[in-house]
Write an enzyme that holds these catalytic residues in place. Structure first.
Site, short mmCIF file in Angstrom:
data_model
loop_
_atom_site.label_atom_id
_atom_site.label_comp_id
_atom_site.label_asym_id
_atom_site.label_seq_id
_atom_site.Cartn_x
_atom_site.Cartn_y
_atom_site.Cartn_z
N ASP A 1 -3.17 -7.62 17.32
CA ASP A 1 -3.98 -6.93 16.31
C ASP A 1 -5.19 -7.79 15.93
O ASP A 1 -5.04 -8.96 15.57
CB ASP A 1 -3.11 -6.65 15.08
N ASN A 2 -6.38 -7.20 16.05
CA ASN A 2 -7.62 -7.87 15.61
C ASN A 2 -7.76 -9.31 16.10
O ASN A 2 -8.01 -10.23 15.29
CB ASN A 2 -7.72 -7.85 14.09
N ASP B 1 -2.83 -6.28 0.48
CA ASP B 1 -1.45 -6.56 0.89
C ASP B 1 -1.38 -7.57 2.03
O ASP B 1 -0.30 -7.83 2.56
CB ASP B 1 -0.74 -5.27 1.30
N LYS C 1 0.83 -1.20 0.00
CA LYS C 1 0.00 0.00 0.00
C LYS C 1 0.87 1.26 0.00
O LYS C 1 1.96 1.29 0.59
CB LYS C 1 -0.91 0.01 1.23
N GLU D 1 -6.63 -5.71 20.72
CA GLU D 1 -7.15 -4.62 19.91
C GLU D 1 -8.42 -5.12 19.24
O GLU D 1 -8.44 -5.51 18.08
CB GLU D 1 -6.11 -4.18 18.87
#
Length: 770
Positions: free
Chosen positions: A497-498, A462, A367, A526
């Protein structure tokens, strides 16, 4: 003894039923701090003997038989009723002599333990009752994972109509020991599953005193029997081991009994001898407890320092120390230049430095700036597109440095007293080594290609998400290996993360395996998702949780959310308040300028024991990308070159530093269980109190902070703020308070006029002077 016949020891203890009440199921007390402690009940031996070789029915019949033996004691030749016995309980659904129900905190039937930090104040409630009009008492007993009694506290009946009893307790002593410090070894030994047991008991003294007072006042014909019964009770109290009395206290009760039996005195004076301040004080601290019945224990997971109370600071190493060279090109920062970020975090008073992923970044579908689909030649890509030909999650991005550089950064952080939290994003770029080594770890489309991540209509070209259905056990083992590697390098916390996009059981297995070897490791989830999933992740082992604080901005929303965070929910989900993150920049922060940044910092730091700041907050970085609640020129996709000298122009760094100083100085900020919202009559003035009683502060004095915030970043507001002085241990009609933010002093009473302007003071943080 002055013409009075004293009960002999064999008269008190020889009969089976009396033995049950005095010996079996009672405890020997000893003083620990401000309260008496107890030993493990000896009822277990009787109970196990009753159940040996028998089934459930036999056990119950035996228990009933134990209590059916009528036993009487004698005073001056008169027979007295037997005290309530402690009935053995061998099944979880059996009642004891006293009924103890609905003990809180308690989630999912007690399967998942409530969680507190070592030294954190917490709250226990229960229903405790007995048949008829007999009075009862309740005691809470706290035991460590090794069974050692740490605290015994009398409970208070706060709702007689509902038989509700409550008490505040404390899980050991607060410590700031870090995992790498020698003194942490002692802290580590104290961690694990503690238990709180609520013991209900018949309050024979209070019951007798209530009835005897009425009989004496009306000169009831049965008053002599009532007084004789009181004398017997006082003598039995003096002899009961469970009461833990010293020689002077035993003598006090014997002397009182002698006066109660002295018929040369008026009956009112005889009663008064058993109704003194000294005996009432003894009843509060060392009561006669008949029929002691323990409820089902509450499991309490006691975790290490920073599991509840912590301040986080996030920065991107590649931006820390970055600069523009003579050719106008950005030179990125490294792990070595990131020391400046550590020093800034330390200067502002933070405890934990959180780093985004530091692994190699993929090239395929990389990105560009502001999440554009095509990257320019100098675009570094998102750190969350993890993995390239250089390595995966076990490799340091060579543009940042080496593994030795990372270890040196951790060592420097530890030297400064800071912990390092590393972002662990379980996802891969198309270039990650796992794509070739473990293709079954990814979901394939019918055409054979691997599906990239998406949340329609959003697409993340990505990133390849992991598919856990084919080989979850293999993925678990690999993640455990990776976490062990970074722990060895100096990481003590993982920000995941997530996690809500992966199976909860996966995290439960991984966190369980990691913490069995490294109980000091903490985890931040998170997860911005449904309440059930966020709670489940906490049950699975996540110590901290991101939450919806950024989107709670009105007074009504904040009052509700403060109560939601700082209540029994806080035993399971430790909400961490972040005003902004790299992913979140709300309209409130965008629209309210410097004052808005100050307001959100005060609310975050004072509204939750856990809070965090994403760097750049000090520089008022508050421009949104059009159509999105995140920053334009987002640091996730580019390297930021910042002029930190400008921070002094805004004053936010100074406020952050003051807030962390206040937090460390005041124990009232350390718990999820001591916040009270108080009344204010302006819709933009929010007020709440954090209060820790004297017995939990370590100073011998209560600690109370009154926080008043003007939520409007543009206009001044005035309000009357009501404070129930007595609720917070304040005697009299006024009290002196000190504003910890400005250094000014005020006098507060029940109703107080407050005026706050965004160009002057956005908030008061007032400490009460006791």
């Amino acid at each position: 003894m002055g013409g009075m016949t004293e009960i002999s020891s064999n008269q008190v203890t020889k009969s089976p039923s009396t033995t049950t009440s005095v010996e079996q199921g009672t405890h020997t007390r000893k003083t620990t701090g401000d309260s008496a402690a107890t030993k493990t009940p000896t009822a277990r031996k009787t109970s196990s003997k009753a159940t040996r070789g028998t089934g459930r029915k036999t056990t119950r019949r035996t228990a009933r038989k134990t209590t059916a033996q009528p036993t009487q004691t004698t005073v001056k030749g008169m027979t007295m009723s037997a005290p309530a016995p402690s009935i053995p309980v061998s099944e979880p659904d059996q009642f004891g002599r006293i009924n103890v129900l609905d003990i809180t905190p308690n989630a999912e039937g007690g399967v998942f333990p409530a969680r507190v930090e070592l030294g954190e104040q917490f709250h226990i409630t229960a229903e405790v009752f007995i048949e008829g009009r007999t009075k009862v008492g309740a005691t809470a007993v706290l035991r460590t994972a090794r069974g050692k009694i740490m605290q015994t506290r009398p409970m208070v009946c706060t709702n007689p109509g509902l038989d509700r009893w409550e008490v505040d307790m404390q899980a050991g002593e607060h410590s700031d020991a870090k995992p790498w410090e020698p003194e942490f070894a002692e802290i580590k030994r104290q961690l694990g599953r503690w238990k709180v047991t609520v013991e209900g008991w018949e309050d024979s003294y209070a019951t007798w005193l209530h009835d005897a007072t009425i009989k004496v006042s009306v000169r009831d014909s049965d008053v002599e029997n009532a007084l004789d019964e009181g004398a017997e009770l006082l003598l039995r109290w003096a002899k009961t081991r469970d009461a833990g009395l010293n020689a002077e206290q035993r003598k006090l009760l014997r002397d009182a009994a002698e006066q109660v039996l002295n018929k040369e005195l008026d009956i009112a004076d005889r009663l008064a001898a058993a109704d003194t301040e000294e005996i009432h004080a003894l009843h509060d601290t060392n009561p006669l407890r008949d029929g002691i019945s323990a409820g089902r224990p509450v499991n309490l997971l006691v975790q290490r320092p920073k599991s509840s109370f912590a301040a986080w600071y996030q920065f991107f190493p590649r931006s820390e120390g970055a600069y523009v060279d003579e050719n106008g090109k950005i030179v990125q920062g490294t792990l070595k230049t990131s020391i400046s970020g550590l020093e800034r975090a330390k200067a502002e008073g933070f405890d934990i430095v959180y780093l985004p992923p530091i692994f190699p970044i993929g090239v395929t579908n990389r990105k560009g700036r502001n999440n554009t689909l095509v990257a320019g030649p100098d675009d570094p890509g998102s750190p969350f597109g993890i993995g390239s030909e250089l390595g995966g999650h076990d490799t340091v991005d060579p543009l940042l440095g080496t593994m030795d550089d990372f270890k040196a950064l951790c060592a420097k952080a530890h030297e400064l007293g800071l912990e390092i939290a590393l972002d662990f994003a379980l996802q891969c770029s198309p270039d990650h080594p796992w794509v070739k080594e473990h293709p079954n770890w990814f979901r394939h489309k019918p055409d054979g290609t691997i599906a990239f991540a998406e949340n329609p209509p959003k697409k993340y070209q990505d990133i390849y998400p992991i598919d856990f259905n084919a080989d979850m056990e293999g993925i678990e083992k690999e993640v455990e290996r990776l976490m062990d590697l970074w722990i060895d390098a100096g990481v003590t916390i993982f920000r995941v993360d997530n996690p809500h996009t992966k199976p909860v059981r996966f995290w439960q297995d991984v966190i369980g395996a990691v913490t069995r070897k490294h109980p000091e490791i903490l985890f931040l989830a998170e997860a911005f998702t449904r309440p059930g999933m966020m709670r489940a992740l906490s049950y699975a082992g996540f110590t901290h949780s991101h939450c919806y604080f950024p989107w709670r901005n009105t007074k009504e929303e904040l009052e509700e959310y403060l109560n939601t965070t700082n209540c029994d929910n806080g035993y399971y989900q430790h909400n961490t308040f972040w005003p902004t993150t790299p992913d979140i920049l709300t309209a409130y922060v965008r629209d309210n300028g410097i004052a808005g940044h100050a307001v959100r910092a005060v609310l975050a730091a004072m509204g939750s024991p856990n809070w965090g700041i994403y760097n750049g907050y000090e520089l008022i970085e508050n421009r949104q990308r059009p159509g999105f609640e995140e920053q334009i020129d987002n640091e996730k996709y580019e390297i930021k070159v910042r002029d930190w000298a400008k921070a002094d122009e805004y004053g936010i760094a100074e406020i952050l530093t003051s807030l962390n100083r206040i937090r460390h100085a005041h124990p009232a900020t350390h718990s999820y269980h001591n916040l009270t919202v108080i009344g204010s009559d302006d819709e933009n003035i929010l007020a709440f109190v954090r209060h820790t009683p004297a017995e939990f502060t370590g100073t011998g004095k209560p600690d109370t902070l009154i926080v008043v915030v003007n939520l409007d970043g543009h206009n001044a507001h005035q309000s009357m703020v009501h404070l129930e002085l007595s609720d917070f241990g304040i005697e009299g009609d006024s009290v002196d308070v000190h504003d910890e933010l400005t250094g000014r002093d005020f006098t507060w009473s029940w109703d107080n006029y407050v005026s706050l302007a965004p160009w002057a003071d956005v908030a008061h943080v007032l400490s009460v002077k006791y």
